[in-house]
Design an enzyme around this catalytic site. Structure first.
Site, PDB file in Angstrom:
ATOM      1  N   GLY A  31       0.819  -1.213   0.000  1.00 59.36           N
ATOM      2  CA  GLY A  31       0.000   0.000   0.000  1.00 59.36           C
ATOM      3  C   GLY A  31       0.850   1.258   0.000  1.00 59.36           C
ATOM      4  O   GLY A  31       2.029   1.217  -0.332  1.00 59.36           O
ATOM      5  N   HIS A  37       4.392   1.699  -7.976  1.00 58.39           N
ATOM      6  CA  HIS A  37       3.392   0.626  -7.904  1.00 58.39           C
ATOM      7  C   HIS A  37       2.483   0.672  -9.150  1.00 58.39           C
ATOM      8  O   HIS A  37       2.167  -0.365  -9.738  1.00 58.39           O
ATOM      9  CB  HIS A  37       2.491   0.802  -6.683  1.00 58.39           C
ATOM     10  N   MET A 184      11.229   6.315  -6.350  1.00 62.25           N
ATOM     11  CA  MET A 184       9.975   6.429  -5.588  1.00 62.25           C
ATOM     12  C   MET A 184       9.902   5.318  -4.553  1.00 62.25           C
ATOM     13  O   MET A 184      10.304   4.179  -4.810  1.00 62.25           O
ATOM     14  CB  MET A 184       8.787   6.362  -6.515  1.00 62.25           C
TER      15      MET A 184
HETATM   16  P1  AMP Z   1       6.084  -2.322  -1.607  1.00 69.42           P
HETATM   17  O1  AMP Z   1       4.688  -1.781  -1.464  1.00 69.42           O
HETATM   18  O2  AMP Z   1       7.138  -1.344  -1.199  1.00 69.42           O
HETATM   19  O3  AMP Z   1       6.241  -3.689  -1.012  1.00 69.42           O
HETATM   20  O4  AMP Z   1       6.310  -2.507  -3.160  1.00 69.42           O
HETATM   21  C1  AMP Z   1       5.460  -3.309  -3.950  1.00 69.42           C
HETATM   22  C2  AMP Z   1       6.092  -3.537  -5.291  1.00 69.42           C
HETATM   23  O5  AMP Z   1       6.316  -2.289  -5.947  1.00 69.42           O
HETATM   24  C3  AMP Z   1       7.469  -4.227  -5.180  1.00 69.42           C
HETATM   25  O6  AMP Z   1       7.590  -5.191  -6.208  1.00 69.42           O
HETATM   26  C4  AMP Z   1       8.424  -3.075  -5.375  1.00 69.42           C
HETATM   27  O7  AMP Z   1       9.681  -3.460  -5.906  1.00 69.42           O
HETATM   28  C5  AMP Z   1       7.662  -2.224  -6.374  1.00 69.42           C
HETATM   29  N1  AMP Z   1       8.159  -0.846  -6.329  1.00 69.42           N
HETATM   30  C6  AMP Z   1       8.340  -0.067  -5.238  1.00 69.42           C
HETATM   31  N2  AMP Z   1       8.878   1.114  -5.570  1.00 69.42           N
HETATM   32  C7  AMP Z   1       9.057   1.077  -6.915  1.00 69.42           C
HETATM   33  C8  AMP Z   1       9.592   2.017  -7.878  1.00 69.42           C
HETATM   34  N3  AMP Z   1      10.054   3.199  -7.524  1.00 69.42           N
HETATM   35  N4  AMP Z   1       9.611   1.641  -9.173  1.00 69.42           N
HETATM   36  C9  AMP Z   1       9.150   0.419  -9.551  1.00 69.42           C
HETATM   37  N5  AMP Z   1       8.636  -0.505  -8.709  1.00 69.42           N
HETATM   38  C10 AMP Z   1       8.596  -0.171  -7.409  1.00 69.42           C
END
Ligand code: AMP
Length: 283
Positions: A31, A37, A184
């Protein structure tokens, strides 16, 4: 968009869709959604009939002194974003639904967790692999989307899928950045205005490494020293957790730059731990 909180309901919906030969795309998240995301969700939307996103702040991947309790929770704006992206299902379980009393099965990898972030976050990747294995068994996707931002996590999931014979394609998507280069992250919301400026030191250090490699530098200790210098120039009080240049598949540290390497780092800006990486190919 339908919001599903129960595992059995999610599974029965998916099984019905599978009977109709629908292709399922899945994006697991914690989230506090941002453009990073959303880039994964847009790719999933392009390649699948049905898109499922999960929001679950997974307690077992946080260490005892980490930010589980203060992790940003922005459900209402997340919901609006997901509706805008035409997501079909939001899986939004409670911790009790995922880890009921008596839960005791964990997924562990032997080698990949013992590099990079795994060294300073013991148990983190066990928590990640366990929750993703559970989510895969609940959502049963054809395609699952992860960000290169969490490079080690993505490689661990790829390995787990091979080793445990999940019939799922893992897609790793590029890092989405702010205009000035900062990757990000939901955790960027912790930064004060002053810290936000200092946070750019991660990207600038990676740029430095890229320039050096492009100019032919191959000695990793030399590159790492310059990266450290860059960080200290921009953020003198930053606390460097690690700077590493590793093999893209094994994640083992290298001493000279090979054809393809991953330059990765984790830096505390104030109390916020930020990570970033570049995949660099030597010409
Ligand atoms: P998280 O909510 O932080 O667990 O992230 C969920 C998914 O989004 C994971 O696969 C992360 O690697 C991806 N994600 C987070 N930040 C970025 C970003 N800046 N660019 C691309 N994917 C991202």
């Amino acid at each position: 968009m339908k919001i599903i909180e129960k595992i059995l309901e999610m599974q029965s919906i998916i099984l019905n869709l599978k009977k109709k030969s629908k292709k399922i795309g899945f994006v697991p998240t914690m989230g506090a959604l941002h453009e990073g995301h959303l880039s994964l969700i847009r790719e999933a939307r392009k390649e699948n009939d049905i898109v499922v996103v999960s929001i679950f702040v997974n307690p077992i991947q946080f260490g005892p002194n980490e930010d589980l309790n203060k992790y940003p929770r922005t459900f209402e704006s997340d919901k609006k974003n997901l509706e805008r992206e035409k997501v079909d299902f939001l899986f939004f379980p409670t911790p009790m639904e995922m880890y009921p009393e008596g839960f005791e099965t964990y997924v562990n990898l032997k080698k990949l967790p013992y590099h990079l972030c795994g060294l300073s976050r013991p148990g983190h990747f066990e928590g990640v692999a366990t929750v993703v294995a559970k989510l895969f068994n609940i959502v049963m996707p054809d395609n699952a989307y992860f960000g290169q931002k969490d490079y080690q996590q993505a490689k661990i999931i790829e390995r787990m899928v091979l080793d445990l014979n999940f019939k799922i394609n893992i897609k790793i998507m590029p890092i989405v950045r702010e205009k000035d280069g900062l990757a990000m992250s939901s955790r960027n919301s912790y930064l004060t205005t002053e810290e936000r400026k200092k946070a750019l030191c991660l990207y600038q250090a990676l740029q430095k490494a890229k320039e050096m490699i492009e100019k032919g530098e191959i000695k990793i200790d030399v590159i790492k020293k310059e990266m450290e210098k860059t960080i200290k120039e921009i953020a003198p009080d930053a606390n460097i957790d690690y700077i590493a240049i590793v093999h893209p598949d094994t994640l083992s540290e290298l001493s000279v730059v090979e054809k393809r390497v991953v330059v990765a780092l984790a830096v505390f800006i104030g109390s916020t731990r930020l990570i970033d990486n570049f995949i660099i190919e030597r010409s």
